[in-house]
Design a protein around this motif. Structure first.
Motif, PDB file in Angstrom:
ATOM      1  N   TYR A  47       0.819  -1.206   0.000  1.00 43.00           N
ATOM      2  CA  TYR A  47       0.000   0.000   0.000  1.00 43.00           C
ATOM      3  C   TYR A  47       0.855   1.258   0.000  1.00 43.00           C
ATOM      4  N   LEU A  87       0.205   5.738   0.578  1.00 38.78           N
ATOM      5  CA  LEU A  87      -0.778   6.734   0.985  1.00 38.78           C
ATOM      6  C   LEU A  87      -1.286   7.459  -0.252  1.00 38.78           C
ATOM      7  N   THR A 134      -4.741  12.802  10.887  1.00 40.59           N
ATOM      8  CA  THR A 134      -3.704  13.781  11.192  1.00 40.59           C
ATOM      9  C   THR A 134      -3.796  14.892  10.155  1.00 40.59           C
ATOM     10  N   THR A 175      -4.353  12.849   6.764  1.00 44.29           N
ATOM     11  CA  THR A 175      -3.884  11.478   6.604  1.00 44.29           C
ATOM     12  C   THR A 175      -4.589  10.542   7.576  1.00 44.29           C
ATOM     13  N   GLN A 176      -5.066   9.404   7.054  1.00 42.99           N
ATOM     14  CA  GLN A 176      -5.606   8.318   7.877  1.00 42.99           C
ATOM     15  C   GLN A 176      -4.810   7.057   7.531  1.00 42.99           C
ATOM     16  N   ASN A 177      -3.820   6.759   8.351  1.00 40.49           N
ATOM     17  CA  ASN A 177      -2.964   5.611   8.066  1.00 40.49           C
ATOM     18  C   ASN A 177      -3.728   4.292   8.106  1.00 40.49           C
ATOM     19  N   GLU A 178      -4.786   4.241   8.899  1.00 42.51           N
ATOM     20  CA  GLU A 178      -5.556   3.005   9.002  1.00 42.51           C
ATOM     21  C   GLU A 178      -6.182   2.628   7.661  1.00 42.51           C
ATOM     22  N   HIS A 179      -6.487   3.623   6.837  1.00 43.55           N
ATOM     23  CA  HIS A 179      -7.073   3.395   5.514  1.00 43.55           C
ATOM     24  C   HIS A 179      -6.056   3.572   4.386  1.00 43.55           C
ATOM     25  N   ASN A 180      -4.793   3.860   4.738  1.00 47.60           N
ATOM     26  CA  ASN A 180      -3.782   4.204   3.724  1.00 47.60           C
ATOM     27  C   ASN A 180      -4.304   5.337   2.839  1.00 47.60           C
ATOM     28  N   HIS A 181      -5.006   6.262   3.501  1.00 44.86           N
ATOM     29  CA  HIS A 181      -5.674   7.360   2.795  1.00 44.86           C
ATOM     30  C   HIS A 181      -5.009   8.687   3.107  1.00 44.86           C
ATOM     31  N   GLN A 182      -4.810   9.492   2.068  1.00 47.03           N
ATOM     32  CA  GLN A 182      -4.288  10.840   2.249  1.00 47.03           C
ATOM     33  C   GLN A 182      -4.921  11.752   1.210  1.00 47.03           C
TER      34      GLN A 182
END
Length: 235
Positions: free
Chosen positions: A131, A133, A174, A218-225
């Protein structure tokens, strides 16, 4: 002596099967959205052979009768797999997978078969796609994705006050302000409120130079940025 020879042959046969069931080399590791070549070659011309690639039972790529057969391909790989047609005659059965997905990870089997459909060569390769971001708000992952929205509250001669809002995000993201060079220019703590499992975050910062400023959530839990940018002109 005959017994010893028989035992040795049995051990060789067992060992051959064990190695044949495992990938032929160390895993290939890439990041998602990258392209990757899965190498496979045999010491014979493959022009009149059948090249069949599979991944954990899925159909990846099929070349037969001198042409690619796209109808025999899992939908996941449609339009993303190609080979090296000019090198088939020299035994190159490698393929390229474009825009790799995490779901592409797995063990790939490269086969070449003769005119009667008998397997004459087999190689295996393990692919690991990691994965990164990126903005996944249009994907199918469960969760409330952070979507920053920026605005300029005040521009007073030699400074400007910027605001970034992220509403209804879960889990808590974050949030950081960056300038065009990627430096963190956040100069205060965010205001955070919570409604159930969802978070509302407001982050303001004061800037003093002309530049493009980007709010990144950033939401690391979803690998989303995700991000939003505004331009500031300081006289």
């Amino acid at each position: 002596m005959e017994l010893l020879v028989l035992v040795s042959l049995c051990l060789l046969t067992f060992t051959g099967k064990a190695f044949g069931d495992k990938p032929n080399q160390t895993p290939i590791t890439i990041k998602e959205d990258e392209s990757v070549i899965l190498p496979c070659s045999f010491s014979t011309s493959l022009t009149d052979k059948r090249i069949d690639w599979k991944k954990d039972g899925e159909d990846v790529f099929l070349y037969e009768n001198g042409r690619v057969n796209p109808s025999s391909q899992d939908e996941q790989f449609s339009g993303r797999v190609s080979h090296f047609p000019d090198e088939v005659k020299s035994g190159n059965a490698s393929i390229t997978i474009k825009q790799a997905k995490v779901s592409d990870s797995g063990t790939y089997t490269c086969l070449y078969l003769n005119e009667e459909g008998k397997v004459e060569g087999r190689k295996q390769i393990e692919l690991i796609v990691e994965y990164i971001l990126k903005d996944r708000s249009g994907g199918k992952i469960n969760g409330a994705f952070a979507k920053p929205a920026v605005s300029r509250l005040n521009t007073d001669g030699d400074w400007a006050l910027l605001r970034c809002k992220v509403l209804g995000a879960s889990p808590k993201p974050t949030v950081v302000w960056h300038d065009s060079e990627g430096n963190n220019v956040s100069d205060r703590e965010p205001e955070v409120s919570k409604e159930g499992d969802h978070y509302n975050i407001i982050l303001e910062t004061k800037v003093t130079k002309t530049d493009n400023y980007t709010c990144v959530a950033t939401q690391n839990e979803h690998n989303h940025q995700s991000n939003d940018t505004t331009s500031v002109y300081i006289r």
